[in-house]
Design a protein around this motif. Structure first.
Motif, mmCIF file in Angstrom:
data_model
loop_
_atom_site.group_PDB
_atom_site.id
_atom_site.type_symbol
_atom_site.label_atom_id
_atom_site.label_comp_id
_atom_site.label_asym_id
_atom_site.label_seq_id
_atom_site.Cartn_x
_atom_site.Cartn_y
_atom_site.Cartn_z
ATOM 1 N N LEU A 137 20.595 5.099 18.141
ATOM 2 C CA LEU A 137 20.772 4.162 19.248
ATOM 3 C C LEU A 137 22.218 3.685 19.228
ATOM 4 O O LEU A 137 22.694 3.178 18.203
ATOM 5 N N THR A 138 22.938 3.846 20.355
ATOM 6 C CA THR A 138 24.352 3.456 20.404
ATOM 7 C C THR A 138 24.614 2.286 21.344
ATOM 8 O O THR A 138 25.638 1.632 21.225
ATOM 9 N N ASP A 139 23.722 2.048 22.297
ATOM 10 C CA ASP A 139 23.896 0.869 23.157
ATOM 11 C C ASP A 139 22.542 0.311 23.572
ATOM 12 O O ASP A 139 21.509 0.929 23.383
ATOM 13 N N GLN A 140 22.588 -0.872 24.169
ATOM 14 C CA GLN A 140 21.375 -1.618 24.488
ATOM 15 C C GLN A 140 20.477 -0.965 25.536
ATOM 16 O O GLN A 140 19.292 -1.257 25.601
ATOM 17 N N SER A 141 21.033 -0.084 26.343
ATOM 18 C CA SER A 141 20.236 0.528 27.404
ATOM 19 C C SER A 141 19.299 1.612 26.869
ATOM 20 O O SER A 141 18.358 2.002 27.548
ATOM 21 N N GLN A 142 19.547 2.090 25.662
ATOM 22 C CA GLN A 142 18.730 3.169 25.105
ATOM 23 C C GLN A 142 17.455 2.623 24.469
ATOM 24 O O GLN A 142 17.451 1.545 23.882
ATOM 25 N N VAL A 143 16.384 3.392 24.616
ATOM 26 C CA VAL A 143 15.088 3.006 24.052
ATOM 27 C C VAL A 143 14.516 4.199 23.303
ATOM 28 O O VAL A 143 14.558 5.330 23.787
ATOM 29 N N ILE A 144 13.993 3.932 22.107
ATOM 30 C CA ILE A 144 13.320 4.970 21.337
ATOM 31 C C ILE A 144 11.941 4.440 20.962
ATOM 32 O O ILE A 144 11.749 3.227 20.836
ATOM 33 N N ILE A 145 10.979 5.343 20.852
ATOM 34 C CA ILE A 145 9.617 4.943 20.490
ATOM 35 C C ILE A 145 9.318 5.452 19.088
ATOM 36 O O ILE A 145 9.379 6.659 18.825
ATOM 37 N N ALA A 146 9.023 4.515 18.180
ATOM 38 C CA ALA A 146 8.622 4.865 16.815
ATOM 39 C C ALA A 146 7.105 4.935 16.784
ATOM 40 O O ALA A 146 6.421 3.985 17.168
ATOM 41 N N LYS A 147 6.593 6.092 16.367
ATOM 42 C CA LYS A 147 5.144 6.292 16.339
ATOM 43 C C LYS A 147 4.664 6.287 14.890
ATOM 44 O O LYS A 147 5.188 7.009 14.050
ATOM 45 N N PHE A 148 3.661 5.456 14.617
ATOM 46 C CA PHE A 148 3.095 5.337 13.274
ATOM 47 C C PHE A 148 1.644 5.813 13.296
ATOM 48 O O PHE A 148 0.826 5.246 14.014
ATOM 49 N N ASP A 149 1.355 6.851 12.526
ATOM 50 C CA ASP A 149 -0.019 7.336 12.388
ATOM 51 C C ASP A 149 -0.628 6.617 11.184
ATOM 52 O O ASP A 149 -0.361 6.973 10.038
ATOM 53 N N LEU A 150 -1.422 5.569 11.450
ATOM 54 C CA LEU A 150 -1.953 4.735 10.376
ATOM 55 C C LEU A 150 -2.865 5.500 9.427
ATOM 56 O O LEU A 150 -3.041 5.099 8.278
ATOM 57 N N THR A 151 -3.430 6.614 9.899
ATOM 58 C CA THR A 151 -4.308 7.405 9.028
ATOM 59 C C THR A 151 -3.501 8.208 8.009
ATOM 60 O O THR A 151 -4.037 8.644 6.999
ATOM 61 N N ASN A 152 -2.188 8.415 8.273
ATOM 62 C CA ASN A 152 -1.339 9.180 7.355
ATOM 63 C C ASN A 152 -0.377 8.318 6.557
ATOM 64 O O ASN A 152 0.446 8.843 5.809
ATOM 65 N N ILE A 153 -0.445 7.002 6.727
ATOM 66 C CA ILE A 153 0.422 6.102 5.972
ATOM 67 C C ILE A 153 -0.432 5.411 4.923
ATOM 68 O O ILE A 153 -1.342 4.647 5.255
ATOM 69 N N SER A 154 -0.160 5.695 3.665
ATOM 70 C CA SER A 154 -0.965 5.092 2.602
ATOM 71 C C SER A 154 -0.608 3.620 2.461
ATOM 72 O O SER A 154 0.540 3.216 2.638
ATOM 73 N N GLY A 155 -1.609 2.814 2.154
ATOM 74 C CA GLY A 155 -1.381 1.392 1.932
ATOM 75 C C GLY A 155 -1.677 0.509 3.121
ATOM 76 O O GLY A 155 -1.555 -0.714 3.021
ATOM 77 N N VAL A 156 -2.044 1.096 4.269
ATOM 78 C CA VAL A 156 -2.427 0.293 5.435
ATOM 79 C C VAL A 156 -3.768 0.786 5.963
ATOM 80 O O VAL A 156 -4.225 1.880 5.625
ATOM 81 N N ASN A 157 -4.383 -0.035 6.813
ATOM 82 C CA ASN A 157 -5.679 0.319 7.396
ATOM 83 C C ASN A 157 -5.526 0.558 8.890
ATOM 84 O O ASN A 157 -4.559 0.111 9.512
ATOM 85 N N THR A 158 -6.486 1.255 9.460
ATOM 86 C CA THR A 158 -6.541 1.346 10.916
ATOM 87 C C THR A 158 -6.984 -0.020 11.441
ATOM 88 O O THR A 158 -7.483 -0.859 10.696
ATOM 89 N N LEU A 159 -6.782 -0.260 12.746
ATOM 90 C CA LEU A 159 -7.072 -1.567 13.322
ATOM 91 C C LEU A 159 -8.396 -1.562 14.070
ATOM 92 O O LEU A 159 -8.573 -0.813 15.024
ATOM 93 N N ALA A 160 -9.302 -2.414 13.643
ATOM 94 C CA ALA A 160 -10.541 -2.619 14.380
ATOM 95 C C ALA A 160 -10.267 -3.653 15.476
ATOM 96 O O ALA A 160 -9.171 -4.206 15.575
ATOM 97 N N ALA A 161 -11.254 -3.905 16.322
ATOM 98 C CA ALA A 161 -11.110 -4.907 17.378
ATOM 99 C C ALA A 161 -10.728 -6.259 16.779
ATOM 100 O O ALA A 161 -11.275 -6.660 15.744
#
Length: 196
Positions: A137-161
């Motif tokens: 990211l070089t300036d404020q107009s740019q947007v990037i989306i970080a995607k987190f697959d909670l099933t593949n990240i150890s130490g966290v849970n998926t989110l229930a309602a």
């Protein structure tokens, strides 16, 4: 009458003391100048690092969760965070960031994840102002989306309602932003939700 021999000896002694004082003063001033230069350099470096910690900040504007049904329950398994630079921030390479993710529900869990795409469970999608594959990211107009697959990240849970998630993103210089959101009260398989 005055003895000229004694006067000459007093003059030489005074001259030696004067020269010694000049030498001591020269050495002391040299030490002071060197120390002042080192302090100025250190203060300048500390100022730049402190400015980076304050100004090099990433903003998380929205978080979207996608629910999937597995094992008889429907839970949010992937989270997408829309990220952009804060005002006045310098360029940030997303692969050099780090994230702290905490899920809070029936059981609480938290972990620290490297922002490098080679890390299991983290990937980036270019959203606005970035070419395919670009992650800086070089300036404020740019947007990037970080995607987190909670099933593949150890130490966290998926989110229930109604579960909550906290995501903290830290830039390489140390600037940090924390965002906390909550899953909706009802989840349907395959649906995406803006977490509030």
């Amino acid at each position: 009458m005055f003895s000229t021999n004694e006067r000459g000896q007093v003059g030489i002694g005074t001259l030696i003391v004067f020269i010694a004082m000049v030498l001591v003063a020269a050495i002391a001033s040299g030490v002071l100048i060197t120390t002042a230069g080192q302090l100025q350099s250190q203060a300048s470096q500390t100022g730049e690092e402190t400015t980076s910690q304050v100004s090099d900040v990433l903003r998380i504007t929205d978080i979207i969760g996608t629910a999937n049904a597995s094992g008889g329950t429907t839970e949010i398994e992937t989270i997408e965070a829309k990220i952009r630079l804060a005002s006045g921030a310098d360029s940030v390479e997303m692969n050099e960031t780090s994230y702290t993710i905490a899920t809070m529900g029936d059981t609480n869990a938290a972990t620290v994840v490297s922002g490098n795409e080679s890390t299991t469970g983290v990937s980036y999608n270019q959203s606005q102002g970035l070419a395919d594959g670009e992650t800086t990211l070089t300036d404020q107009s740019q947007v990037i989306i970080a995607k987190f697959d909670l099933t593949n990240i150890s130490g966290v849970n998926t989110l229930a309602a109604d579960d909550r998630v906290s995501i903290s993103v830290e830039a390489p210089a140390g600037g940090r932003t924390v965002t906390e959101k909550q899953a909706p009260g009802q989840l349907e398989d395959g649906s995406s939700y803006v977490l509030r």
